[in-house]
Design an enzyme around this catalytic site. Structure first.
Site, PDB file in Angstrom:
ATOM      1  N   LYS A  52       0.848  -1.201   0.000  1.00 60.69           N
ATOM      2  CA  LYS A  52       0.000   0.000   0.000  1.00 60.69           C
ATOM      3  C   LYS A  52       0.881   1.248   0.000  1.00 60.69           C
ATOM      4  O   LYS A  52       0.636   2.202  -0.730  1.00 60.69           O
ATOM      5  CB  LYS A  52      -0.917  -0.007   1.241  1.00 60.69           C
ATOM      6  N   GLN A  96      -4.983  -1.455   9.592  1.00 57.63           N
ATOM      7  CA  GLN A  96      -4.866  -2.766   8.953  1.00 57.63           C
ATOM      8  C   GLN A  96      -5.477  -3.849   9.852  1.00 57.63           C
ATOM      9  O   GLN A  96      -5.133  -3.962  11.026  1.00 57.63           O
ATOM     10  CB  GLN A  96      -3.379  -3.067   8.668  1.00 57.63           C
ATOM     11  N   ASP A 119     -11.412   2.769   4.009  1.00 55.19           N
ATOM     12  CA  ASP A 119     -11.843   1.375   3.856  1.00 55.19           C
ATOM     13  C   ASP A 119     -13.358   1.276   3.646  1.00 55.19           C
ATOM     14  O   ASP A 119     -13.863   0.224   3.255  1.00 55.19           O
ATOM     15  CB  ASP A 119     -11.475   0.575   5.122  1.00 55.19           C
TER      16      ASP A 119
END
Ligand code: NAD
Length: 281
Positions: A52, A96, A119
């Site tokens: 990422k 995460q 997200d």
């Protein structure tokens, strides 16, 4: 059969995003910023976060990774998120997953400012997506959606079957295809006859976590099949779709690896840029 090349689609999307970042930089004199919080030393999470960060740098985003040990207190993480919420240089925040057991995942998700929730897991974004309003959209289903649209720009009236009802994949995928006027059936572990459901589908999205569950004789000729699954087996990584069998029937199919996976990270960058743009209005 069209082999849907997720690597190529993701590279094209990253190139578009890079251009967009350059334009935003000249217009606002600043660039969107993505901050990732990584807790613990799980190897897959470390690899995801490294990828990422690399992709964020490639398109010109400001990117930062904040690392904590497994033993970090929940309070410390929540306070850091609040600090990032009020930091104007941070456009997107991602924690995460998975998290250590002593940290409440839902509390973490709900602490992130919905306008920085790249997200798309915050209940406000989930609600906005299901109401058809503007929202952050979870990265993997967004990537699937963009791949489907490349193959079939007009989805109106198509019958879609989603295999798996997770909050991460199946449910948001359903909302995205409903918005495109598909007739959507969402199936799950208690569905009576999954094969019969799949045989009705013009579009199948499989997000289950069972290696090669979707077989060749489950798929109507000319269906578009998107395989979200990433399953480690003795024969390497395979998807939730039996690639060799399904490729004989389907009109288009994503490979694993090289299909949905690369699009997920590209969509995270897209979400970060979209959050930045909304914050500048
Ligand atoms: P999950 O475990 O949260 O959900 C799985 C879903 O499948 C559940 O809704 C369950 O009801 C359904 N299911 C289980 N058994 C079934 C059966 N026999 N028939 C029909 N449905 C059944 O999984 P998830 O987080 O949505 O992930 C699914 C897969 O996608 C996993 O392999 C995961 O590794 C992969 N994944 C890939 C990406 C990517 O970027 N490509 C991202 C996230 C997840």
């Amino acid at each position: 059969m069209i082999l849907i090349d997720g690597k190529k689609a993701a590279a094209e999307l990253r190139a578009e995003l890079k251009e967009e970042v350059t334009e935003l930089k000249s217009k606002h004199n600043k660039v969107p910023g993505l901050t990732v919080i990584l807790i613990g030393d799980l190897t897959p999470s470390q690899i995801y976060v490294r990828n990422k960060e690399k992709s964020a740098n490639e398109v010109g985003l400001k990117s930062e990774v904040i690392k904590y040990p497994d033993s970090v207190e929940e309070k410390t993480v929540l306070e850091k998120i609040q600090e990032l919420n009020s930091d104007e240089t941070v456009s997107g925040i991602l924690v995460q997953l998975p998290l250590p057991k002593h940290i409440d995942k839902q509390k973490v998700i709900e602490t992130i400012d919905p306008s920085k929730d790249v997200d798309g897991f915050h209940p406000m974004n989930v609600g906005n997506l299901s109401s058809g309003y503007e929202s952050s959209i979870p990265c993997t289903p967004l990537g699937c959606y963009l791949l489907i649209k490349k193959i079939e720009p007009n989805l109106s009236g198509k019958k879609a079957v989603i295999v798996g009802r997770s909050n991460l994949n199946g449910k948001p995928m359903t909302q995205l295809l409903l918005k495109e006027n598909c007739t959507v059936t969402i199936t799950h572990s208690k569905t009576k006859d999954l094969k019969a459901e799949c045989l009705e589908a013009d579009i199948i999205v499989a997000a289950v976590g069972i290696p090669e569950l979707v077989r060749g004789d489950w798929v109507k000729k000319d269906a578009i099949v998107i395989d979200v699954g990433i399953n480690k087996t003795d024969n390497g990584i395979v998807g939730d779709v039996h690639f060799d069998e399904v490729s004989k029937n389907a009109k288009a199919l994503t490979p694993v690896p090289g299909g949905v996976g690369p699009m997920t990270i590209a969509c995270l960058l897209k979400n970060t840029i979209d959050c930045f743009k909304r914050s500048q209005i």
